[in-house]
Scaffold this motif. Structure first.
Motif, PDB file in Angstrom:
ATOM      1  N   TYR A  91       0.656  -1.254   0.079  1.00  0.00           N
ATOM      2  CA  TYR A  91       0.098  -0.053  -0.102  1.00  0.00           C
ATOM      3  C   TYR A  91       0.841   1.090   0.074  1.00  0.00           C
ATOM      4  CZ  TYR A  91       1.220  -0.212   4.941  1.00  0.00           C
ATOM      5  OH  TYR A  91       1.812  -0.303   6.260  1.00  0.00           O
ATOM      6  N   HIS A  92       0.410   2.279  -0.608  1.00  0.00           N
ATOM      7  CA  HIS A  92       1.266   3.442  -0.797  1.00  0.00           C
ATOM      8  C   HIS A  92       1.390   3.983   0.521  1.00  0.00           C
ATOM      9  CE1 HIS A  92       1.950   7.757  -2.739  1.00  0.00           C
ATOM     10  NE2 HIS A  92       2.992   6.913  -2.724  1.00  0.00           N
ATOM     11  N   ASN A  93       2.479   4.694   0.621  1.00  0.00           N
ATOM     12  CA  ASN A  93       2.858   5.447   2.000  1.00  0.00           C
ATOM     13  C   ASN A  93       2.420   6.832   2.200  1.00  0.00           C
ATOM     14  OD1 ASN A  93       4.694   6.425   0.185  1.00  0.00           O
ATOM     15  ND2 ASN A  93       5.798   7.222   1.878  1.00  0.00           N
ATOM     16  N   ARG A 111       6.797   3.058  -0.760  1.00  0.00           N
ATOM     17  CA  ARG A 111       7.305   4.338  -0.591  1.00  0.00           C
ATOM     18  C   ARG A 111       7.457   4.981  -1.970  1.00  0.00           C
ATOM     19  NH1 ARG A 111       8.550   5.694   4.338  1.00  0.00           N
ATOM     20  NH2 ARG A 111       9.231   4.323   5.967  1.00  0.00           N
ATOM     21  N   SER A 112       7.294   4.251  -3.328  1.00  0.00           N
ATOM     22  CA  SER A 112       7.184   4.882  -4.297  1.00  0.00           C
ATOM     23  C   SER A 112       5.903   4.642  -5.058  1.00  0.00           C
ATOM     24  CB  SER A 112       8.072   3.827  -5.074  1.00  0.00           C
ATOM     25  OG  SER A 112       8.114   4.309  -6.715  1.00  0.00           O
ATOM     26  N   ILE A 113       5.624   5.494  -6.320  1.00  0.00           N
ATOM     27  CA  ILE A 113       4.319   5.318  -6.877  1.00  0.00           C
ATOM     28  C   ILE A 113       4.174   4.248  -7.840  1.00  0.00           C
ATOM     29  CG2 ILE A 113       3.972   7.867  -6.708  1.00  0.00           C
ATOM     30  CD1 ILE A 113       4.934   8.118  -9.490  1.00  0.00           C
ATOM     31  N   ALA A 114       5.505   3.637  -7.903  1.00  0.00           N
ATOM     32  CA  ALA A 114       5.652   2.337  -8.740  1.00  0.00           C
ATOM     33  C   ALA A 114       5.987   1.363  -8.114  1.00  0.00           C
ATOM     34  CB  ALA A 114       6.639   2.736  -9.873  1.00  0.00           C
ATOM     35  N   TYR A 115       5.373  -0.022  -8.787  1.00  0.00           N
ATOM     36  CA  TYR A 115       5.760  -1.354  -8.363  1.00  0.00           C
ATOM     37  C   TYR A 115       7.492  -1.764  -9.096  1.00  0.00           C
ATOM     38  CZ  TYR A 115       5.806  -6.016  -7.188  1.00  0.00           C
ATOM     39  OH  TYR A 115       6.309  -7.424  -6.628  1.00  0.00           O
ATOM     40  N   THR A 161      -0.138   2.504 -10.999  1.00  0.00           N
ATOM     41  CA  THR A 161      -0.779   2.567 -12.481  1.00  0.00           C
ATOM     42  C   THR A 161       0.097   3.628 -12.993  1.00  0.00           C
ATOM     43  OG1 THR A 161      -2.920   1.987 -11.745  1.00  0.00           O
ATOM     44  CG2 THR A 161      -2.664   3.156 -13.766  1.00  0.00           C
ATOM     45  N   SER A 162       1.481   3.080 -13.532  1.00  0.00           N
ATOM     46  CA  SER A 162       2.303   4.106 -14.174  1.00  0.00           C
ATOM     47  C   SER A 162       3.269   3.322 -14.968  1.00  0.00           C
ATOM     48  CB  SER A 162       3.014   4.738 -12.888  1.00  0.00           C
ATOM     49  OG  SER A 162       3.918   3.943 -12.247  1.00  0.00           O
ATOM     50  N   PRO A 163       3.959   3.830 -15.892  1.00  0.00           N
ATOM     51  CA  PRO A 163       4.790   3.220 -16.806  1.00  0.00           C
ATOM     52  C   PRO A 163       6.030   2.638 -16.257  1.00  0.00           C
ATOM     53  CG  PRO A 163       4.072   5.448 -17.680  1.00  0.00           C
ATOM     54  CD  PRO A 163       3.609   5.204 -16.532  1.00  0.00           C
ATOM     55  N   SER A 171       8.186  -4.786 -13.815  1.00  0.00           N
ATOM     56  CA  SER A 171       8.027  -5.553 -12.747  1.00  0.00           C
ATOM     57  C   SER A 171       6.570  -6.545 -12.558  1.00  0.00           C
ATOM     58  CB  SER A 171       8.278  -4.743 -11.122  1.00  0.00           C
ATOM     59  OG  SER A 171       9.573  -4.339 -11.408  1.00  0.00           O
ATOM     60  N   VAL A 172       5.421  -5.864 -12.921  1.00  0.00           N
ATOM     61  CA  VAL A 172       4.304  -6.191 -13.181  1.00  0.00           C
ATOM     62  C   VAL A 172       4.015  -7.407 -14.146  1.00  0.00           C
ATOM     63  CG1 VAL A 172       1.856  -5.896 -13.620  1.00  0.00           C
ATOM     64  CG2 VAL A 172       2.956  -4.143 -12.271  1.00  0.00           C
ATOM     65  N   LYS A 173       4.734  -7.271 -15.337  1.00  0.00           N
ATOM     66  CA  LYS A 173       4.817  -8.304 -16.349  1.00  0.00           C
ATOM     67  C   LYS A 173       5.400  -9.503 -15.504  1.00  0.00           C
ATOM     68  CE  LYS A 173       4.839  -5.417 -20.530  1.00  0.00           C
ATOM     69  NZ  LYS A 173       5.978  -5.204 -21.586  1.00  0.00           N
ATOM     70  N   LYS A 174       6.428  -9.344 -14.937  1.00  0.00           N
ATOM     71  CA  LYS A 174       7.363 -10.521 -14.382  1.00  0.00           C
ATOM     72  C   LYS A 174       6.316 -11.043 -13.171  1.00  0.00           C
ATOM     73  CE  LYS A 174      11.861  -8.921 -15.530  1.00  0.00           C
ATOM     74  NZ  LYS A 174      13.272  -8.672 -14.920  1.00  0.00           N
TER      75      LYS A 174
END
Length: 453
Positions: free
Chosen positions: A115-117, A151-155, A185-187, A192-195
């Motif tokens: 979850y986002h911080n 802590r990031s907006i990305a995975y 939900t960012s490029p 990482s999401v694909k993997k």
């Protein structure tokens, strides 16, 4: 094979094999043990197809006790006609997600909740934590759920590898599951999401605008109000709370409201919601405080917003620290006026960062500073707070339709060939650029907003 005999559906490996923890399911229960037991195996090289078949039947039976779908109709009746009516379009996704999660819990398959911080992400996480804890206690199940603040907006790759290490401790009949709340939900998440999707089930609750090309990585269990007639005012925290209500039947509306307040949603109600506001502020503080590099546990976060005395103490401390930061921000502001009379107020967070050692982070500070500027200068106000490689942007609701901030960010991306990028929603967005390009990026943005320096 005895029909009443238990089936091993997962094992959590320990450094000492004698301490390995086995999840065993039978006709009446699911339990974990490292003690001696008599059971067949549905995992491992010696597992028979008959054992796997029986395990699937038992998992279906037991998971139906954890989640039977009985709350679905109440959820629809509660939310389908109000400002959260996008729930109607997402209920099928949430139902499928609840069925999936219940199956993983009873079978002992590992789950990671990220979850986002911020207050929004943490509201959804705490609500879901309470829901999972309640159904597991009710059914006497020990779940294998790890909770991680992102802590990031990305995975990103680091997050993926951390989850791979955790999942690698398990051998389970069912796939591990990754749950993401309020980010990703960012490029930057694509690789990482694909993997992750190759080896794990993904349940994803977000409210950020899906970017062009997102469809190619979007998992089946992806719930976002933008895809069902809503927008970012329907927060991910609210979505997480509704998901928790669907699973458990608990009233988690206080966390919905806390997420609205934390994220400055137009659905936020400040009158007669004193506790929700305190929870929102406390969650913002806990998830962003620089006092400790160690991530707070979900148990600590839940206790902090549940125990009245602790909540009051955190709330008062956070309010005092924010007030101090706002005072310094007002002293450091550079103000401009657009041709249409909109006030734009620019603050370099570095000017106050040395005096703000504990709280807040720039994003929280931007939102609070925007509210203060609206009190001082009126409802046609934009706040820009720059720090490092980022510019945090906040707009008054009254001008969010007049100023298409996301469109302007996309225009900046095109004109600079990606040197400037960003995203967000109509009243809160951010821009990223190289540190040595920050002054130029601010000037370009001010010009696009109508400031002639």
């Amino acid at each position: 094979m005895e029909a009443s005999k238990g089936i091993v559906t997962s094992v959590k490996r320990a450094a000492n094999p004698a301490e390995d923890e086995y999840c065993i399911i039978n006709a009446s229960t699911s339990y974990c043990t490292s003690q001696g037991f008599d059971a067949d195996y549905a995992i491992g090289k010696t597992a028979s197809e008959e054992a796997k078949r029986r395990a699937e039947m038992l998992i279906n039976s037991m998971s139906g006790k954890v989640y039977d779908g009985s709350n679905k109709q109440r959820i629809l009746q509660t939310y389908s006609n109000g400002h959260l009516k996008a729930v109607s379009g997402m209920i099928g996704i949430l139902d499928q997600s609840a069925i999936t999660l219940a199956r993983k819990i009873v079978s002992g398959a590992p789950v990671v909740v990220r979850y986002h911080n911020d207050g929004d992400g943490a509201s959804g996480a705490v609500a879901l934590y309470k829901a999972i804890s309640q159904v597991c206690a009710k059914n006497n199940i020990r779940e294998h759920v790890a909770w991680r603040m992102n802590r990031s907006i990305a995975y990103g790759i680091d997050e993926l590898y951390e989850d791979m290490v955790y999942f690698g401790n398990f051998e389970s009949l069912l796939k591990p599951t990754l749950i993401m709340i309020d980010f990703g939900t960012s490029p930057e998440s694509e690789e990482s999401v694909k993997k992750a999707a190759k080896n794990y089930d993904i349940i994803w609750l977000d409210h950020h605008v899906p970017y062009s090309g997102f469809e190619k990585i979007k998992p089946q269990m992806y719930a976002n109000p933008w895809e069902h007639g809503g927008d970012s005012n329907f927060t991910a925290g609210a979505l997480g709370a509704i998901f928790g209500e669907l699973i458990s039947g608990l009233d988690l509306s206080i966390f919905q409201q806390a997420s609205f307040i934390s994220d400055f949603s137009e659905y936020a109600i400040y009158n007669n919601t004193e506790k929700a506001e305190k929870i929102a502020v406390a969650l913002d503080y806990i998830t962003s405080s620089k006092k400790s590099s160690k991530q707070p546990s979900i148990q600590y976060i839940e206790q902090s917003v549940t125990e009245e005395e602790k909540l009051e103490s955190i709330y008062r401390n956070a309010k005092n620290l924010m007030a101090e930061a706002i005072s310094k921000g007002i002293e450091a502001v550079h103000s401009y006026k657009t041709v249409s009379g909109i006030g734009i107020h620019v603050v370099d967070f570095n000017d106050i960062a040395s005096d703000v050692s504990e709280y807040p982070l720039p994003g929280r500070f931007s939102s609070a500073l925007q509210r203060k500027f609206e009190e001082i200068f009126g409802p046609r106000t934009i706040t820009l707070v720059h720090f490092g490689s980022f510019i945090s942007i906040r707009l008054s609701k009254s001008i969010s339709n007049e100023i298409d901030i996301l469109g302007k960010i996309r225009e900046l991306e095109r004109s600079t060939k990606g040197m400037i990028s960003g995203g967000g929603h109509s009243e809160a967005a951010s821009i990223r650029t190289a540190r040595d390009n920050m002054a130029n990026a601010i000037d370009m943005l001010l010009g696009m907003l109508g400031v002639h320096k």
